[in-house]
Design a protein around this motif. Structure first.
Motif, PDB file in Angstrom:
ATOM      1  N   UNK A 103       0.856  -1.197   0.000  1.00 12.48           N
ATOM      2  CA  UNK A 103       0.000   0.000   0.000  1.00 12.48           C
ATOM      3  C   UNK A 103       0.887   1.240   0.000  1.00 12.48           C
ATOM      4  N   UNK A 104       0.476   2.293  -0.722  1.00 11.13           N
ATOM      5  CA  UNK A 104       1.279   3.518  -0.713  1.00 11.13           C
ATOM      6  C   UNK A 104       1.322   4.131   0.687  1.00 11.13           C
ATOM      7  N   UNK A 105       2.511   4.604   1.068  1.00 13.94           N
ATOM      8  CA  UNK A 105       2.643   5.237   2.376  1.00 13.94           C
ATOM      9  C   UNK A 105       2.227   6.710   2.273  1.00 13.94           C
ATOM     10  N   UNK A 106       2.104   7.395   3.398  1.00 10.98           N
ATOM     11  CA  UNK A 106       1.654   8.797   3.360  1.00 10.98           C
ATOM     12  C   UNK A 106       2.533   9.705   2.492  1.00 10.98           C
ATOM     13  N   UNK A 107       3.826   9.489   2.492  1.00  7.44           N
ATOM     14  CA  UNK A 107       4.717  10.325   1.684  1.00  7.44           C
ATOM     15  C   UNK A 107       4.421  10.154   0.192  1.00  7.44           C
ATOM     16  N   UNK A 108       4.181   8.921  -0.241  1.00  2.00           N
ATOM     17  CA  UNK A 108       3.867   8.681  -1.641  1.00  2.00           C
ATOM     18  C   UNK A 108       2.514   9.282  -2.005  1.00  2.00           C
ATOM     19  N   UNK A 109       1.537   9.136  -1.132  1.00  7.05           N
ATOM     20  CA  UNK A 109       0.217   9.723  -1.391  1.00  7.05           C
ATOM     21  C   UNK A 109       0.318  11.241  -1.512  1.00  7.05           C
ATOM     22  N   UNK A 110       1.122  11.859  -0.657  1.00  9.61           N
ATOM     23  CA  UNK A 110       1.317  13.308  -0.702  1.00  9.61           C
ATOM     24  C   UNK A 110       2.008  13.719  -2.009  1.00  9.61           C
ATOM     25  N   UNK A 111       3.008  12.958  -2.423  1.00 10.75           N
ATOM     26  CA  UNK A 111       3.720  13.265  -3.665  1.00 10.75           C
ATOM     27  C   UNK A 111       2.789  13.169  -4.861  1.00 10.75           C
ATOM     28  N   UNK A 112       1.934  12.168  -4.887  1.00 12.90           N
ATOM     29  CA  UNK A 112       0.975  12.013  -5.983  1.00 12.90           C
ATOM     30  C   UNK A 112      -0.003  13.182  -5.995  1.00 12.90           C
ATOM     31  N   UNK A 113      -0.483  13.576  -4.831  1.00  8.66           N
ATOM     32  CA  UNK A 113      -1.415  14.707  -4.752  1.00  8.66           C
ATOM     33  C   UNK A 113      -0.746  15.986  -5.247  1.00  8.66           C
TER      34      UNK A 113
END
Length: 91
Positions: A73-83
């Motif tokens: 699962x994507x971690x918070x840092x990856x989710x933030x980068x995608x956003x």
């Protein structure tokens, strides 16, 4: 037909090294120049291939395949980068 262009390569070596290389060339029935060029070219290809080839152990290969089949699962840092990326291309 025009002759192909060539480049010159020179090296200073000890007489002992030259004699060793000459002996090897003689054993293969090649001139010193042909032997040297053939060996240098073959070694250059090997070195380049070694540096361009990714080799994984069996354990690493299995971990890589498992990560492709079952990605984490994507971690918070990856989710933030995608956003952030999505905002930058939308804006």
């Amino acid at each position: 037909m025009a002759p192909s262009p060539s480049a010159r390569l020179e090296a200073r070596i000890s007489p002992e090294t030259k004699a060793l290389i000459q002996r090897a060339a003689d054993l293969q029935g090649k001139s010193l120049k042909d032997f040297t060029v053939t060996i240098l070219e073959a070694e250059a290809y090997k070195i380049i291939e070694r540096h361009q080839t990714l080799k994984l152990s069996c354990e690493d290969s299995e971990a890589f395949i498992n990560a492709l089949i079952n990605p984490p699962e994507p971690n918070p840092a990856l989710k933030s980068a995608v956003a952030q990326y999505n905002q930058s291309i939308a804006g």
